[in-house]
Scaffold this active site. Structure first.
Site, PDB file in Angstrom:
ATOM      1  N   LEU A  34     -15.614   2.869   9.543  1.00 31.15           N
ATOM      2  CA  LEU A  34     -15.377   4.172  11.131  1.00 31.15           C
ATOM      3  C   LEU A  34     -14.088   3.822  11.214  1.00 31.15           C
ATOM      4  O   LEU A  34     -13.941   3.325  11.789  1.00 31.15           O
ATOM      5  CB  LEU A  34     -15.661   3.768  12.036  1.00 31.15           C
TER       6      LEU A  34
ATOM      7  N   HIS B 199     -13.340   2.801   0.016  1.00 31.54           N
ATOM      8  CA  HIS B 199     -12.867   1.352   0.303  1.00 31.54           C
ATOM      9  C   HIS B 199     -13.588   0.302   0.261  1.00 31.54           C
ATOM     10  O   HIS B 199     -14.087  -0.647   1.593  1.00 31.54           O
ATOM     11  CB  HIS B 199     -14.227   1.853   1.758  1.00 31.54           C
TER      12      HIS B 199
ATOM     13  N   ASP C 140      -8.396  11.907  16.566  1.00 28.78           N
ATOM     14  CA  ASP C 140      -8.676  11.051  16.670  1.00 28.78           C
ATOM     15  C   ASP C 140     -10.067  11.083  18.162  1.00 28.78           C
ATOM     16  O   ASP C 140     -10.003  11.244  18.675  1.00 28.78           O
ATOM     17  CB  ASP C 140      -7.051  10.803  17.827  1.00 28.78           C
TER      18      ASP C 140
ATOM     19  N   ASN D 247     -14.043  -1.248  17.745  1.00 23.13           N
ATOM     20  CA  ASN D 247     -13.340  -0.623  19.075  1.00 23.13           C
ATOM     21  C   ASN D 247     -14.037   0.286  20.070  1.00 23.13           C
ATOM     22  O   ASN D 247     -14.022   0.715  21.109  1.00 23.13           O
ATOM     23  CB  ASN D 247     -11.761  -0.174  19.358  1.00 23.13           C
TER      24      ASN D 247
ATOM     25  N   ASN E  24       0.813  -1.122   0.052  1.00 19.80           N
ATOM     26  CA  ASN E  24      -0.465   0.002   0.278  1.00 19.80           C
ATOM     27  C   ASN E  24       0.695   1.223  -0.291  1.00 19.80           C
ATOM     28  O   ASN E  24       1.816   1.571   0.811  1.00 19.80           O
ATOM     29  CB  ASN E  24      -1.589  -0.299   1.518  1.00 19.80           C
TER      30      ASN E  24
ATOM     31  N   GLY F  31     -10.597   7.151   7.832  1.00 16.75           N
ATOM     32  CA  GLY F  31     -11.567   7.960   7.150  1.00 16.75           C
ATOM     33  C   GLY F  31     -12.544   6.925   7.196  1.00 16.75           C
ATOM     34  O   GLY F  31     -13.047   6.519   7.719  1.00 16.75           O
TER      35      GLY F  31
END
Ligand code: ADP
Length: 394
Positions: free
Chosen positions: A205, A176, A279, A331, A12, A208
């Site tokens: 989620l 995505h 964040d 998470n 990537n 991006g």
């Protein structure tokens, strides 16, 4: 033959970094994972995790030199990949599936370069560097956009003059795709039902964010559009705004178009609303500590997420399951709960206990109802790239 001879090197390539991973497509095991970063600067470095972890400085290495370092790392680790799979951001309308790299495929990808000027040129640079570093290995391109090529025209067209689509390829593409494709297949396994039967909304989620409506394994609609700026609130991207905002800001604040573009891409979203950070984990902590702006950012994020999920169900006609993935989706039990609580009319009833338990390590159902179900599904885009590559090699 060594243990990794059927493994795939997944690459990537970003503007100043290369993420790489050696993946066994059948087992999903990541044998070696690493990052070459700050490429082109004096501080260029390579770090990796595998049987042995390590890091080293690599002078002022460029992409090509960094990949030669990866070749050497694989050699001393006794690992030989069978092929190389590349993430490519934009495949335009030319690619509705992954493909082997040849001159025609490269030319078609170059032709879409204007649609992703920040990403496709570096992705192509990565392919050229990998061809030089691994001349004997077949290379495959896996596009972020190709999964969404199944969208019907009612979903992909913008209501602007049709000639803009015909002559300039102005339409919604969506991104995505590797993640959405990976999690819908995994969700079908978790639900014990064939993917072909399922009506799913998948919410990726991370930094991006995008959501997609997937019917029978095919993307029917998605929140990102011509570029990855459209749709949901993201870490630094605004998502949907009034299209007149550009003109308004140019006139009232005397900004250039490029400055407005940068404001919407780099200074908006969670960062812009909170004034603190992009964040989510830090924002939730700040909200807990009483920070009002953090609370506003999280509230708008969850509200717009729920609103877009509900609108995606229009493409499906019904909903069998809602999937949460990506760093936030996997998470944050809190974001999932706040989103689901806004969607009772879809029949999604949150199971607080299951929601607190499920996460990246153990995906599973977080709703009491089995239909529609809400699921946490950990994504693995590199594994999907490895699987596509292995399939094309055979
Ligand atoms: P990328 O899109 O760069 O791959 P990720 O998918 O890793 O990013 O997602 C990063 C986001 O996930 C960040 O906003 C981070 O705060 C969030 N995140 C990670 N862990 C948690 C957590 N425990 N609670 C809330 N948010 C989390």
């Amino acid at each position: 033959m060594n243990a990794a001879s059927d493994s795939i090197l997944v690459i990537n390539c970003g503007s100043s970094s290369i993420k790489f991973s050696l993946v066994q497509p059948q087992s999903g095991e990541h044998l070696l994972k690493g990052l070459a970063e700050r490429l082109g600067s004096e501080e260029a470095g390579l770090s990796w995790k595998g049987k042995v972890n390590g890091e080293k400085t690599i002078g002022a290495a460029d992409h090509k030199q960094a990949l030669l370092e990866v070749v050497e790392l694989l050699r001393v680790s006794g690992l030989t990949p069978a092929g190389v799979g590349h993430r490519v951001v934009h495949g335009g309308e030319q690619f509705s599936a992954s493909c082997l790299v040849d001159e025609d495929a490269l030319a078609a990808t170059r032709a879409t370069q204007h649609l992703a000027p920040l990403h496709n040129p570096v992705n192509l640079l990565g392919i050229e560097a990998a061809q030089a570093a691994f001349p004997e290995l077949p290379q495959v391109m896996v596009f972020d956009t190709s999964f969404h090529q199944s969208m019907p025209r009612r979903a992909f067209l913008y209501p602007v003059p049709y000639e803009l689509y015909e002559e300039h390829a102005i339409r919604r593409y969506g991104f995505h795709g590797t993640s959405h494709r990976f999690v819908v297949a995994k969700a079908a396994e978790q639900l014990g039902r064939p993917l072909e039967e399922l009506a799913l909304v998948s919410a990726h989620l991370g930094n991006g964010c995008s959501a997609a409506a997937v019917l029978g394994g095919k993307s029917m609609d998605t929140t990102m559009g011509l570029t990855p700026l459209e749709g949901l609130v993201m870490g630094t991207r605004s998502g949907d705004v009034d299209p007149s905002l550009h003109e308004h800001l140019c006139n009232t604040l005397n900004l250039s178009l490029a400055e407005v573009g940068s404001l919407l891409n780099k200074k908006s979203g969670l960062l812009g609303l909170s004034g603190l950070t992009n964040d989510m984990r830090e924002l939730l902590e700040a909200e807990e500590a009483g920070n009002e702006r953090a609370a506003i950012a999280v509230e708008v994020f969850c509200f717009r997420l729920a609103k877009q999920i509900a609108s995606l169900v229009v493409s499906l006609g019904r909903l069998d399951a809602l999937l949460f993935t990506g760093g936030i989706g996997e998470n944050s039990a809190q974001v999932r709960a706040r989103c689901l609580k806004l969607l009772p009319f879809l029949g999604l009833d949150l199971d607080e206990v299951a929601n607190a338990v499920h996460g990246r390590e153990s995906g599973g159902r977080i709703s009491h109802s089995s239909s529609p179900a809400a699921l946490v599904v950990a994504t693995d885009e590199e594994l999907l790239i490895a699987r596509d590559t292995a399939e094309l090699l055979t």
